[in-house]
Design a protein around this motif. Structure first.
Motif, short mmCIF file in Angstrom:
data_model
loop_
_atom_site.label_atom_id
_atom_site.label_comp_id
_atom_site.label_asym_id
_atom_site.label_seq_id
_atom_site.Cartn_x
_atom_site.Cartn_y
_atom_site.Cartn_z
N ASP A 44 -12.29 -8.78 -1.87
CA ASP A 44 -11.89 -9.64 -2.92
C ASP A 44 -12.16 -11.32 -2.43
OD1 ASP A 44 -11.10 -7.72 -4.65
OD2 ASP A 44 -9.08 -7.62 -3.70
N GLY A 45 -13.06 -11.51 -1.77
CA GLY A 45 -13.53 -12.87 -1.23
C GLY A 45 -12.66 -13.26 0.09
N LYS A 46 -11.86 -12.40 0.59
CA LYS A 46 -11.01 -12.78 1.95
C LYS A 46 -11.78 -12.18 2.90
CE LYS A 46 -6.83 -12.11 4.07
NZ LYS A 46 -5.57 -11.52 4.13
N GLY A 47 -12.26 -12.89 3.98
CA GLY A 47 -12.79 -12.36 5.12
C GLY A 47 -11.83 -11.46 6.11
N LEU A 48 -12.14 -10.33 6.30
CA LEU A 48 -11.46 -9.59 7.25
C LEU A 48 -12.00 -9.41 8.76
CD1 LEU A 48 -10.73 -6.25 5.02
CD2 LEU A 48 -9.28 -8.17 5.12
N GLY A 49 -13.13 -9.97 8.61
CA GLY A 49 -13.58 -9.97 10.10
C GLY A 49 -14.89 -9.07 10.18
N GLY A 50 -15.29 -8.74 11.68
CA GLY A 50 -16.29 -8.19 12.00
C GLY A 50 -15.98 -6.49 12.17
N CYS A 51 -16.72 -5.81 12.74
CA CYS A 51 -16.43 -4.45 12.81
C CYS A 51 -15.37 -4.01 14.06
CB CYS A 51 -17.86 -3.63 13.37
SG CYS A 51 -17.69 -1.95 13.67
N ASP A 52 -15.14 -4.81 14.84
CA ASP A 52 -14.10 -4.69 15.92
C ASP A 52 -12.75 -5.04 15.36
OD1 ASP A 52 -15.94 -4.04 17.95
OD2 ASP A 52 -15.81 -6.01 18.96
N ASP A 53 -12.75 -6.18 14.29
CA ASP A 53 -11.63 -6.35 13.72
C ASP A 53 -11.49 -5.15 12.38
OD1 ASP A 53 -11.38 -9.10 14.74
OD2 ASP A 53 -13.25 -9.59 13.46
N LEU A 54 -12.09 -4.79 11.90
CA LEU A 54 -11.79 -3.63 11.12
C LEU A 54 -11.19 -2.56 11.74
CD1 LEU A 54 -14.79 -3.40 8.60
CD2 LEU A 54 -12.54 -4.47 8.28
N MET A 55 -11.83 -2.14 12.89
CA MET A 55 -11.32 -0.80 13.78
C MET A 55 -9.79 -1.39 14.30
SD MET A 55 -13.84 1.01 13.72
CE MET A 55 -15.44 1.02 13.47
N ALA A 56 -9.51 -2.37 14.46
CA ALA A 56 -8.20 -2.68 15.02
C ALA A 56 -7.27 -2.97 13.87
CB ALA A 56 -8.00 -4.40 15.80
N LEU A 57 -7.63 -3.36 12.98
CA LEU A 57 -6.77 -3.21 11.55
C LEU A 57 -6.35 -1.74 11.27
CD1 LEU A 57 -8.46 -6.05 9.17
CD2 LEU A 57 -6.09 -6.17 10.20
N ASP A 58 -7.53 -0.81 11.40
CA ASP A 58 -7.42 0.54 11.09
C ASP A 58 -6.43 1.15 12.31
OD1 ASP A 58 -7.88 2.69 9.49
OD2 ASP A 58 -9.12 3.52 11.05
N ARG A 59 -6.55 0.87 13.36
CA ARG A 59 -5.44 1.22 14.39
C ARG A 59 -4.18 1.14 14.29
NH1 ARG A 59 -10.02 0.13 17.83
NH2 ARG A 59 -9.07 -1.86 18.29
N ALA A 60 -4.05 -0.41 13.62
CA ALA A 60 -2.74 -0.90 13.44
C ALA A 60 -2.24 -0.07 12.28
CB ALA A 60 -2.86 -2.39 13.45
N GLY A 61 -2.84 0.31 11.32
CA GLY A 61 -2.40 0.92 10.15
C GLY A 61 -2.38 0.00 8.99
N ARG A 62 -3.11 -1.13 9.15
CA ARG A 62 -2.90 -2.30 8.27
C ARG A 62 -4.34 -2.16 7.25
NH1 ARG A 62 -2.89 -7.11 11.58
NH2 ARG A 62 -3.11 -8.25 9.53
N LEU A 63 -5.27 -1.30 7.65
CA LEU A 63 -6.59 -1.76 6.71
C LEU A 63 -6.23 -1.19 5.59
CD1 LEU A 63 -9.66 -2.69 6.74
CD2 LEU A 63 -10.10 -0.03 7.51
N ASP A 64 -5.63 0.17 5.37
CA ASP A 64 -5.86 0.81 4.10
C ASP A 64 -5.26 -0.23 3.04
OD1 ASP A 64 -6.80 2.97 5.08
OD2 ASP A 64 -5.11 4.28 4.99
N ALA A 65 -4.08 -0.99 3.35
CA ALA A 65 -3.36 -1.83 2.41
C ALA A 65 -4.30 -3.05 1.82
CB ALA A 65 -2.04 -2.24 2.88
N LEU A 66 -5.17 -3.46 2.85
CA LEU A 66 -5.95 -4.48 2.62
C LEU A 66 -7.27 -4.00 1.68
CD1 LEU A 66 -6.28 -6.00 6.21
CD2 LEU A 66 -5.13 -7.14 4.16
N LEU A 67 -7.42 -2.70 1.88
CA LEU A 67 -8.71 -2.19 0.93
C LEU A 67 -7.81 -1.57 -0.45
CD1 LEU A 67 -10.42 -0.26 3.66
CD2 LEU A 67 -11.26 -2.41 2.76
N GLY A 68 -6.68 -1.92 -0.35
CA GLY A 68 -5.99 -1.38 -1.77
C GLY A 68 -5.81 -0.10 -1.89
N LYS A 69 -5.88 0.72 -0.54
CA LYS A 69 -5.69 2.34 -0.68
C LYS A 69 -4.43 2.83 -0.63
CE LYS A 69 -8.71 4.69 0.20
NZ LYS A 69 -9.33 5.82 -0.72
N VAL A 70 -3.23 1.96 -0.85
CA VAL A 70 -1.99 2.47 -0.61
C VAL A 70 -1.44 2.09 -1.79
CG1 VAL A 70 -1.74 2.37 1.61
CG2 VAL A 70 -1.18 0.32 0.69
#
Length: 70
Positions: A44-70
């Motif tokens: 939605d126009g907001k930068g989440l970062g690169g691959c390492d950032d996505l992986m870190a967000l996923d490990r922290a349990g925060r990626l799903d919410a940012l992707l609208g999956k929760v």
């Protein structure tokens, strides 16, 4: 795992834009993200970062919410 694989595993729709070195697409990704590395992921126009950032967000349990999956 790469960013594309992670997003596919999450079952979210996304648009992958090829951004070879020197291309307008790469320049736009760098301009929008403020980072000189690609790939960059935007939701939605907001930068989440690169691959390492996505992986870190996923490990922290925060990626799903940012992707609208929760």
């Amino acid at each position: 795992m790469h960013a594309v694989s992670l997003l596919r595993s999450k079952g979210v729709a996304f648009q992958e834009i090829n951004a070879p070195h020197g291309s307008a697409e790469r320049g736009e990704a760098i301009r929008r993200s403020g980072s000189r590395t690609v790939p960059q992921t935007f939701v939605d126009g907001k930068g989440l970062g690169g691959c390492d950032d996505l992986m870190a967000l996923d490990r922290a349990g925060r990626l799903d919410a940012l992707l609208g999956k929760v």
